[in-house]
Design a protein around this motif. Structure first.
Motif, PDB file in Angstrom:
ATOM      1  N   LYS A  27      -3.927   2.413  -5.455  1.00 47.46           N
ATOM      2  CA  LYS A  27      -3.948   3.091  -4.163  1.00 47.46           C
ATOM      3  C   LYS A  27      -5.190   2.693  -3.375  1.00 47.46           C
ATOM      4  CE  LYS A  27      -1.743   7.301  -5.972  1.00 47.46           C
ATOM      5  NZ  LYS A  27      -1.836   6.982  -7.411  1.00 47.46           N
TER       6      LYS A  27
ATOM      7  N   GLN B 107       2.223   2.374  -3.535  1.00 43.90           N
ATOM      8  CA  GLN B 107       1.306   2.998  -4.487  1.00 43.90           C
ATOM      9  C   GLN B 107       1.210   4.509  -4.283  1.00 43.90           C
ATOM     10  OE1 GLN B 107       0.909   0.663  -6.457  1.00 43.90           O
ATOM     11  NE2 GLN B 107       1.186  -1.049  -5.071  1.00 43.90           N
ATOM     12  N   GLN B 108       1.463   4.963  -3.065  1.00 41.65           N
ATOM     13  CA  GLN B 108       1.427   6.405  -2.789  1.00 41.65           C
ATOM     14  C   GLN B 108       2.811   7.044  -2.886  1.00 41.65           C
ATOM     15  OE1 GLN B 108       2.383   7.866   0.721  1.00 41.65           O
ATOM     16  NE2 GLN B 108       2.463   9.735  -0.495  1.00 41.65           N
TER      17      GLN B 108
ATOM     18  N   GLN C 126      -4.655   6.490   5.282  1.00 37.02           N
ATOM     19  CA  GLN C 126      -3.948   5.589   4.376  1.00 37.02           C
ATOM     20  C   GLN C 126      -3.480   4.325   5.088  1.00 37.02           C
ATOM     21  OE1 GLN C 126      -0.423   6.300   1.258  1.00 37.02           O
ATOM     22  NE2 GLN C 126       0.214   6.713   3.349  1.00 37.02           N
TER      23      GLN C 126
ATOM     24  N   ASN D  43       0.809  -1.210   0.000  1.00 38.75           N
ATOM     25  CA  ASN D  43       0.000   0.000   0.000  1.00 38.75           C
ATOM     26  C   ASN D  43       0.851   1.272   0.000  1.00 38.75           C
ATOM     27  OD1 ASN D  43      -3.216  -0.435   0.557  1.00 38.75           O
ATOM     28  ND2 ASN D  43      -2.025  -2.192   1.225  1.00 38.75           N
TER      29      ASN D  43
ATOM     30  N   SER E 260      -4.843   6.550   0.423  1.00 38.73           N
ATOM     31  CA  SER E 260      -3.776   6.990  -0.471  1.00 38.73           C
ATOM     32  C   SER E 260      -4.325   7.831  -1.607  1.00 38.73           C
ATOM     33  CB  SER E 260      -3.034   5.775  -1.044  1.00 38.73           C
ATOM     34  OG  SER E 260      -2.421   5.015  -0.026  1.00 38.73           O
ATOM     35  N   GLU E 261      -5.497   7.434  -2.132  1.00 34.26           N
ATOM     36  CA  GLU E 261      -6.142   8.237  -3.183  1.00 34.26           C
ATOM     37  C   GLU E 261      -6.419   9.652  -2.677  1.00 34.26           C
ATOM     38  OE1 GLU E 261      -6.817   7.688  -6.291  1.00 34.26           O
ATOM     39  OE2 GLU E 261      -7.108   5.559  -6.634  1.00 34.26           O
TER      40      GLU E 261
END
Length: 225
Positions: free
Chosen positions: A115, A55-56, A219, A52, A119-120
Motif C-alpha cells: 500500500k 492494494q487497498q 491515496q 495502487n 492507502s495505509e
C-alpha cells in the motif's frame, strides 16, 4: 462550501452533500486526475493507478465484515446490510487484477505490491473504526467510497479509454462500479433516511465521511510512495 459553514439545523443529507463537495475539490487537485482531465495521462499512469488501488481494495470486504461483527442485536439491520455488502465486495480486487493483466501487467508484480502511504492510512482507519462497538459512522465512509464509484468511476473509465485507447476489458473494474455502486448508494440512502439515525449517529457519519474523503484523496495523490 465546507461542513463548517452549515447550521446545526441542516439535515444529514445537507451535511453529507457539503462533505462531498469538499471531496470533489480535493480530487480536482490530484495530479493523475488533473492529467486525465487534460488528456496528458499515460499508460504508465493508469498502470500505477490500478497497482495502487488493488492494494487497498483487497482490504474492503475484510473491514466491512469486521464492522458487521461489531454491531449488536439492536443494530440488526445494519449488521445484515454489512454482511450482504461484504459478500458483494469480496471479489472486487480480482477485477482490478484482470484489468491489470489485460494490458500487459503480471499478477506476480501486482500481488507483491504494498500500500502507498494514503492507502495505509485509509485501511488503518477503516479497520480501527470497524472495531468500535456499533460503528454507525462507517455509513459515512460508504457514502464516500460508494459515491465515488457511482458518480465518478464510469467517467474516469471513459476518459482513460478516450485518451489511451483502452479496451473494455482493461477498464472493467471502473465501469462495473457505476451500476453496482449506484445500487449500493441507493440502499445507503434508504438507511440514512429511515429515521434510524439519531443526532449522535449523524455526527459520527459526517465525521467519518470527512476523514475518509481526505484519506481517499491522499491515496490517489501518493501513488507509489
Amino acid at each position: 462550501m465546507t461542513t463548517e459553514t452549515l447550521a446545526p439545523s441542516d439535515t444529514l443529507a445537507d451535511r453529507l452533500t457539503a462533505v462531498w463537495d469538499e471531496f470533489e475539490e480535493h480530487l480536482a487537485r490530484v495530479p493523475i486526475l488533473q492529467r486525465l482531465a487534460e488528456g496528458t495521462v499515460t499508460i504508465d499512469d493508469y498502470r500505477r493507478l490500478l497497482f495502487n488501488l488493488r492494494q487497498q481494495v483487497v482490504d474492503g470486504s475484510p473491514w466491512i465484515s469486521r464492522a458487521a461483527a461489531s454491531f449488536d442485536v439492536d443494530h440488526f439491520e445494519l449488521r445484515s446490510a454489512a454482511i450482504r455488502h461484504a459478500e458483494e465486495e469480496h471479489r472486487d480486487y480480482l477485477m482490478i487484477e484482470r484489468d491489470y493483466v489485460a494490458f500487459g501487467g503480471t499478477l506476480a508484480e501486482l500481488r507483491a505490491g504494498r500500500k502507498n502511504i494514503g492507502s495505509e492510512a485509509l485501511s488503518g482507519y477503516m479497520f480501527h473504526y470497524a472495531d468500535r462497538p456499533n460503528p454507525v459512522g462507517l455509513l459515512g465512509a460508504m457514502f464516500i467510497i460508494e459515491g465515488l464509484g457511482a458518480r465518478r468511476a464510469a467517467g474516469w473509465a471513459s476518459r482513460f479509454q478516450e485518451v489511451l485507447g483502452l479496451a473494455d476489458n482493461q477498464v472493467h473494474f471502473m465501469t462495473y462500479h457505476q451500476d453496482a455502486d449506484a445500487e449500493h448508494t441507493g440502499n445507503l440512502e434508504a438507511i440514512l433516511q429511515s429515521g434510524a439515525i439519531d443526532a449522535e449517529g449523524a455526527d459520527e457519519i459526517v465525521r467519518c465521511a470527512q476523514v475518509v474523503a481526505r484519506l481517499y484523496a491522499l491515496q490517489l495523490t501518493e501513488l507509489d510512495r
